[in-house]
Design a protein around this motif. Sequence first.
Motif, mmCIF file in Angstrom:
data_model
loop_
_atom_site.group_PDB
_atom_site.id
_atom_site.type_symbol
_atom_site.label_atom_id
_atom_site.label_comp_id
_atom_site.label_asym_id
_atom_site.label_seq_id
_atom_site.Cartn_x
_atom_site.Cartn_y
_atom_site.Cartn_z
ATOM 1 N N ALA A 190 94.638 53.695 108.439
ATOM 2 C CA ALA A 190 94.623 55.023 107.761
ATOM 3 C C ALA A 190 95.774 55.846 108.117
ATOM 4 O O ALA A 190 96.375 56.466 107.397
ATOM 5 N N VAL A 191 96.604 55.588 109.384
ATOM 6 C CA VAL A 191 97.604 56.292 109.686
ATOM 7 C C VAL A 191 98.849 55.560 109.482
ATOM 8 O O VAL A 191 99.791 56.291 109.660
ATOM 9 N N GLU A 192 98.845 54.255 108.660
ATOM 10 C CA GLU A 192 100.023 53.853 108.139
ATOM 11 C C GLU A 192 100.565 54.551 107.086
ATOM 12 O O GLU A 192 100.063 55.139 106.286
ATOM 13 N N ASP A 193 102.052 54.359 107.039
ATOM 14 C CA ASP A 193 102.881 55.395 105.625
ATOM 15 C C ASP A 193 102.374 54.389 104.614
ATOM 16 O O ASP A 193 102.422 53.300 104.483
ATOM 17 N N GLU A 194 102.320 55.286 103.337
ATOM 18 C CA GLU A 194 102.144 54.707 102.140
ATOM 19 C C GLU A 194 103.331 54.316 101.574
ATOM 20 O O GLU A 194 104.431 54.975 101.748
ATOM 21 N N ILE A 242 98.129 71.927 118.399
ATOM 22 C CA ILE A 242 96.888 71.560 117.569
ATOM 23 C C ILE A 242 96.111 72.818 117.299
ATOM 24 O O ILE A 242 95.457 73.257 116.313
ATOM 25 N N VAL A 243 96.133 73.615 118.796
ATOM 26 C CA VAL A 243 95.456 74.952 118.730
ATOM 27 C C VAL A 243 96.082 75.982 117.687
ATOM 28 O O VAL A 243 95.465 76.719 117.211
ATOM 29 N N LYS A 244 97.510 75.819 117.494
ATOM 30 C CA LYS A 244 98.276 76.766 116.611
ATOM 31 C C LYS A 244 98.322 76.194 115.159
ATOM 32 O O LYS A 244 98.902 76.820 114.265
ATOM 33 N N VAL A 257 100.722 67.678 113.235
ATOM 34 C CA VAL A 257 101.632 67.002 114.384
ATOM 35 C C VAL A 257 101.710 65.492 114.220
ATOM 36 O O VAL A 257 100.949 64.812 113.946
ATOM 37 N N LYS A 258 103.020 64.901 114.502
ATOM 38 C CA LYS A 258 103.087 63.464 114.725
ATOM 39 C C LYS A 258 103.498 63.326 115.895
ATOM 40 O O LYS A 258 104.359 64.241 116.591
ATOM 41 N N ALA A 259 103.226 62.203 116.510
ATOM 42 C CA ALA A 259 103.791 61.912 117.946
ATOM 43 C C ALA A 259 103.992 60.326 118.112
ATOM 44 O O ALA A 259 103.292 59.484 117.454
ATOM 45 N N LEU A 260 105.017 60.231 118.705
ATOM 46 C CA LEU A 260 105.460 58.929 119.148
ATOM 47 C C LEU A 260 104.626 58.393 120.526
ATOM 48 O O LEU A 260 104.978 59.081 121.437
ATOM 49 N N VAL A 261 103.881 57.484 120.452
ATOM 50 C CA VAL A 261 103.123 57.114 121.652
ATOM 51 C C VAL A 261 103.162 55.432 121.807
ATOM 52 O O VAL A 261 103.787 54.868 121.138
ATOM 53 N N LYS A 262 102.694 55.193 123.121
ATOM 54 C CA LYS A 262 102.823 53.626 123.428
ATOM 55 C C LYS A 262 101.610 52.922 122.904
ATOM 56 O O LYS A 262 101.448 51.962 122.395
ATOM 57 N N PHE A 282 92.989 62.495 120.087
ATOM 58 C CA PHE A 282 93.126 63.615 119.350
ATOM 59 C C PHE A 282 92.730 63.556 117.934
ATOM 60 O O PHE A 282 92.837 64.553 117.044
ATOM 61 N N GLY A 283 91.929 62.602 117.513
ATOM 62 C CA GLY A 283 91.197 62.342 116.289
ATOM 63 C C GLY A 283 92.265 62.511 115.249
ATOM 64 O O GLY A 283 93.364 62.050 115.368
ATOM 65 N N THR A 284 92.114 63.145 113.871
ATOM 66 C CA THR A 284 92.827 63.103 112.887
ATOM 67 C C THR A 284 93.949 64.145 112.860
ATOM 68 O O THR A 284 94.824 64.482 112.059
ATOM 69 N N TYR A 285 94.017 65.011 114.035
ATOM 70 C CA TYR A 285 95.006 66.014 114.064
ATOM 71 C C TYR A 285 96.373 65.696 114.355
ATOM 72 O O TYR A 285 97.290 66.539 114.303
ATOM 73 N N VAL A 286 96.548 64.555 114.776
ATOM 74 C CA VAL A 286 97.890 63.829 115.237
ATOM 75 C C VAL A 286 98.038 62.581 114.624
ATOM 76 O O VAL A 286 97.026 61.727 114.545
#
Length: 306
Positions: free
Chosen positions: A83-87, A117-119, A123-128, A137-141
């Motif tokens: 679900a996180v893949e770009d459309e 997240i608290v604010k 958020v988008k994040a680059l991760v390994k 982080f669930g769906t918040y990132v």
Amino acid sequence: MATANVIPSSTLFAHHTHLASPSKTPARFANSLFVEIRRRDLVLCSAKKKINFVDQILDYIEGGPKLRKWYGAPDLLPKDGSAVEDEDGYQEDEVRDAVLVTDGDSDIGQMVILSLIVKRTRVKALVKDKRTAMEAFGTYVESMAGNASDKLFVKRALRGVRAIICPNEGFLSTVESLKGIKHVILLSQLSVYRGSGGIQALMKGNARKLAEKDEAVLMDTGIPCTIIRAGMLQNTPGGRQGFSFEEGSAASGSLSKEDAASICVEALDVVPQSRFIFEVVNGGEKISDWKERLTGLMEKAEGKRQ
């Protein structure tokens, strides 16, 4: 970029969790919340009046139903992460309201993400490891894993992004274009690297080159940027010490990683006309209004350049 294990959601509250709130509303709670994070230790503190927010905060971090409804986030992602893949239907004129955190796996990257997240920031994040990041982080990132030198990947990563926070060196000197970005915040250790001598200088030689290139590339883009030259980053609790912004202090001073992450997030509210560079270490000055303090530092820096 530096690597570290993303904190799993199951361990975020493994040791100590203290919650207090001056208000009964989540919005006011988020505004007053102080987030203190150790590698596997999260303490949430605020004002003196205590209200039971434990269940809600757990749901919040894990993408549970209670605060997902308040936040407006979608349902939990499927286990395969699809679900996180770009459309394919992405539009170039998409509203830019997200903040991209590079090196989201690192200690400071995770602290920055949690503060955003608290604010209630998108958020988008680059991760390994995207799966581990989703569990934390669930769906918040919107977590993305890929090569920063890949033009297509970077283009996808920057979709909908208004600002970038770089908690470590290496990203800016790799990407070729930051088209559409309105503000870049770079946490730089360049002053520390330049102040090192002997064996330490040799060990940090590559990191220094990356930091120098990052700063040079960023300033050449012409994008409004904030370069935070921090002192030696330490694994000490944040929010307990004051600060010092004296010129030359970063070469010999130190700064809590938690404080560094907090300053990166606070800097989002102070966008310079061109570039804003300042040094910061832990010291004796207490800050009650970060926007006012950073604005003052920026005006002082601009005055020196004129």
